[in-house]
Design a protein around this motif. Structure first.
Motif, PDB file in Angstrom:
ATOM      1  N   LYS A 173      -3.346   5.609  16.103  1.00 49.40           N
ATOM      2  CA  LYS A 173      -3.138   6.401  17.318  1.00 49.40           C
ATOM      3  C   LYS A 173      -2.799   7.848  17.017  1.00 49.40           C
ATOM      4  CE  LYS A 173      -3.951   3.229  20.278  1.00 49.40           C
ATOM      5  NZ  LYS A 173      -5.077   3.347  21.215  1.00 49.40           N
ATOM      6  N   GLY A 174      -2.808   8.241  15.761  1.00 49.73           N
ATOM      7  CA  GLY A 174      -2.541   9.619  15.409  1.00 49.73           C
ATOM      8  C   GLY A 174      -1.063   9.906  15.322  1.00 49.73           C
ATOM      9  N   ARG A 175      -0.757  11.157  15.090  1.00 52.76           N
ATOM     10  CA  ARG A 175       0.638  11.560  14.957  1.00 52.76           C
ATOM     11  C   ARG A 175       1.292  11.614  16.319  1.00 52.76           C
ATOM     12  NH1 ARG A 175       1.942  12.561  10.114  1.00 52.76           N
ATOM     13  NH2 ARG A 175       0.386  13.080   8.562  1.00 52.76           N
ATOM     14  N   PRO A 176       2.612  11.313  16.374  1.00 52.97           N
ATOM     15  CA  PRO A 176       3.312  11.309  17.651  1.00 52.97           C
ATOM     16  C   PRO A 176       3.168  12.623  18.408  1.00 52.97           C
ATOM     17  CG  PRO A 176       4.704  10.420  15.928  1.00 52.97           C
ATOM     18  CD  PRO A 176       3.489  10.956  15.250  1.00 52.97           C
ATOM     19  N   ASP A 177       3.119  13.770  17.707  1.00 53.41           N
ATOM     20  CA  ASP A 177       3.029  15.054  18.380  1.00 53.41           C
ATOM     21  C   ASP A 177       1.701  15.219  19.107  1.00 53.41           C
ATOM     22  OD1 ASP A 177       5.481  15.642  17.420  1.00 53.41           O
ATOM     23  OD2 ASP A 177       4.805  16.975  15.820  1.00 53.41           O
ATOM     24  N   VAL A 211       4.380   5.075  10.281  1.00 50.65           N
ATOM     25  CA  VAL A 211       4.395   4.876   8.832  1.00 50.65           C
ATOM     26  C   VAL A 211       4.135   6.181   8.101  1.00 50.65           C
ATOM     27  CG1 VAL A 211       3.640   2.477   9.026  1.00 50.65           C
ATOM     28  CG2 VAL A 211       1.928   4.283   8.744  1.00 50.65           C
ATOM     29  N   ARG A 212       4.672   6.250   6.887  1.00 51.03           N
ATOM     30  CA  ARG A 212       4.447   7.367   5.992  1.00 51.03           C
ATOM     31  C   ARG A 212       4.350   6.845   4.574  1.00 51.03           C
ATOM     32  NH1 ARG A 212       9.269  11.344   7.108  1.00 51.03           N
ATOM     33  NH2 ARG A 212       8.595  12.071   5.055  1.00 51.03           N
ATOM     34  N   GLU A 213       3.802   7.675   3.704  1.00 54.86           N
ATOM     35  CA  GLU A 213       3.826   7.345   2.287  1.00 54.86           C
ATOM     36  C   GLU A 213       5.277   7.249   1.833  1.00 54.86           C
ATOM     37  OE1 GLU A 213       1.474   6.655   0.213  1.00 54.86           O
ATOM     38  OE2 GLU A 213      -0.399   7.380   1.118  1.00 54.86           O
ATOM     39  N   ALA A 214       5.546   6.356   0.905  1.00 52.46           N
ATOM     40  CA  ALA A 214       6.914   6.200   0.403  1.00 52.46           C
ATOM     41  C   ALA A 214       7.442   7.497  -0.194  1.00 52.46           C
ATOM     42  CB  ALA A 214       6.959   5.075  -0.634  1.00 52.46           C
ATOM     43  N   ALA A 255      -6.023   8.828   4.499  1.00 54.26           N
ATOM     44  CA  ALA A 255      -6.960   8.088   5.354  1.00 54.26           C
ATOM     45  C   ALA A 255      -7.537   6.873   4.635  1.00 54.26           C
ATOM     46  CB  ALA A 255      -8.082   9.020   5.813  1.00 54.26           C
ATOM     47  N   LYS A 256      -7.755   6.973   3.326  1.00 49.67           N
ATOM     48  CA  LYS A 256      -8.305   5.845   2.580  1.00 49.67           C
ATOM     49  C   LYS A 256      -7.330   4.674   2.566  1.00 49.67           C
ATOM     50  CE  LYS A 256     -11.194   8.678  -0.472  1.00 49.67           C
ATOM     51  NZ  LYS A 256     -11.485   9.080  -1.885  1.00 49.67           N
ATOM     52  N   THR A 257      -6.047   4.978   2.524  1.00 53.83           N
ATOM     53  CA  THR A 257      -5.038   3.905   2.555  1.00 53.83           C
ATOM     54  C   THR A 257      -5.094   3.153   3.866  1.00 53.83           C
ATOM     55  OG1 THR A 257      -3.586   5.188   1.090  1.00 53.83           O
ATOM     56  CG2 THR A 257      -2.573   3.406   2.374  1.00 53.83           C
ATOM     57  N   ILE A 258      -5.200   3.879   4.968  1.00 54.20           N
ATOM     58  CA  ILE A 258      -5.279   3.243   6.285  1.00 54.20           C
ATOM     59  C   ILE A 258      -6.549   2.414   6.406  1.00 54.20           C
ATOM     60  CG2 ILE A 258      -5.490   3.671   8.759  1.00 54.20           C
ATOM     61  CD1 ILE A 258      -2.690   4.003   7.655  1.00 54.20           C
ATOM     62  N   ASN A 300       0.814  -1.213   0.000  1.00 57.27           N
ATOM     63  CA  ASN A 300       0.000   0.000   0.000  1.00 57.27           C
ATOM     64  C   ASN A 300       0.851   1.267   0.000  1.00 57.27           C
ATOM     65  OD1 ASN A 300      -3.154  -0.594   0.467  1.00 57.27           O
ATOM     66  ND2 ASN A 300      -1.943  -2.191   1.477  1.00 57.27           N
ATOM     67  N   SER A 301       2.107   1.108  -0.424  1.00 51.54           N
ATOM     68  CA  SER A 301       3.036   2.236  -0.609  1.00 51.54           C
ATOM     69  C   SER A 301       3.342   2.979   0.680  1.00 51.54           C
ATOM     70  CB  SER A 301       2.488   3.223  -1.656  1.00 51.54           C
ATOM     71  OG  SER A 301       2.320   2.570  -2.892  1.00 51.54           O
TER      72      SER A 301
END
Length: 331
Positions: free
Chosen positions: A293-297, A265-268, A275-278, A243-244
């Motif tokens: 769980k959202g972004r670390p920040d 994870v991030r896009e390559a 959101a659709k990828t997740i 899923n890239s």
């Protein structure tokens, strides 16, 4: 260049991997281990500035014990070297995982930056820690000051790096009352000298910046909790790759037959994850098994205890750090 190292123990075999980072690397490593009938019981993976390092604990699929056959170990090393596109194999003593990862990334020179490293894909410019080094000639010290966002293990990361660079900390001031942390260290090289040149000063600054950035996980945080099985990590990382998505950091643990894994994870391409990828990935893996769980920040600390107090407690109770040279607070 990269490396593969092994350290057998009674219960498992520790595999250390370093090399150039690329999308899908963790998936390829896990696929090789599954093909070789090795079960990953725990792992920690860091990526920073195009480098990757991992410490993995594996067992034999059939017996659940450490891999002891020298020929089998040699075969695993060779295949992993091919995945990492490396031609060097180095064995190391296994120590504290986080400390070892710092040493491995430092050896891989992840502190070296090219001209375009300040911009990270479509996420824009990174905010680096503010690090300065000046000499206090009256006292024969170099004074290192660091301003950065506070977080757990920040002190551990900076002091480990100074120690691995063969500096001794004689005095220190730490202030982390608000969201920003201020660290001040009075250091000398182990030969008793302060920082001797501008080139050395720049190297200290770059290495401390890298040490702070390595543990800052950019990307979307995903938590996986399910019954452990052989090949689980390989399957999950393969789905990410298909899923890239690229894994920028991972923590893998197994407790009581349960797999408790955290992935960033991030896009390559370097962009935020769509959101659709997740949603598509969760449909395949399981909505209740894989949670966002959202972004670390945006995540809150698990404990209300002061991060600095936690860091000091962990630091001085560990036998590995008796030579750090933190003698007394400077005031």
């Amino acid at each position: 260049m990269g490396s593969v190292g092994f350290k057998p123990s009674v219960d498992h075999t520790v595999i250390e991997l370093t090399g150039s980072d690329r999308p899908g690397l963790l998936s390829e490593v896990c696929a090789v281990l599954t093909h070789l009938k090795c079960n990953v019981v725990s792992a920690e993976v860091w990526t920073h500035n195009t480098r990757a390092a991992a410490v993995m604990q594996v067992t034999e699929e059939e017996t659940g014990s450490a891999i002891s056959d020298p020929e089998r170990l040699a075969g695993i090393k060779e295949l992993l070297r091919n995945v990492l596109r490396a031609n060097t194999v180095v064995s190391h003593e296994a120590i504290h995982t986080d400390r070892r990862l710092h040493q491995m990334m430092f050896a891989a020179r992840d502190y070296e930056r090219s001209g375009g490293d300040s911009v990270d894909g479509c996420l824009g410019e990174k905010q680096r820690p503010d690090v300065s080094v000046v000499n206090w000639y009256d006292k024969d010290y170099s004074v290192v000051t660091i301003r950065s966002k506070d977080r757990p293990k920040l002190l551990f990361d900076t002091v480990c790096t100074l120690t691995d660079m063969e500096y001794v900390v004689f005095h220190a001031n730490i202030d982390a009352e608000g969201p920003e942390a201020y660290q001040e260290y009075y250091i000398r090289h182990v030969d008793g000298s302060p920082v001797k040149s501008d080139a050395e000063r720049q190297r200290v600054i770059q290495c401390l910046e890298a040490a702070i950035e390595r543990r800052v996980s950019e990307g979307l945080k995903l938590e996986l909790c399910t019954t452990d099985r052989v090949g689980l990590l390989s399957d999950v990382t393969r789905i990410f790759r298909e899923n890239s998505l690229t894994v920028t950091r991972a923590e893998v643990t197994t407790r009581g037959g349960k797999a408790l894994n955290t992935f960033y994870v991030r896009e390559a391409s370097g962009c935020p994850v769509d959101a659709k990828t997740i949603d598509a990935i969760r449909q395949v893996i399981g909505q209740t098994i894989l949670k966002v769980k959202g972004r670390p920040d945006d995540s809150k600390q698990a404990s209300q205890e002061s991060p600095t107090r936690f860091l000091f407690g962990g630091l001085f109770k560990s036998r590995s750090f008796v030579n750090f040279g933190l003698v007394r607070s400077y005031s």
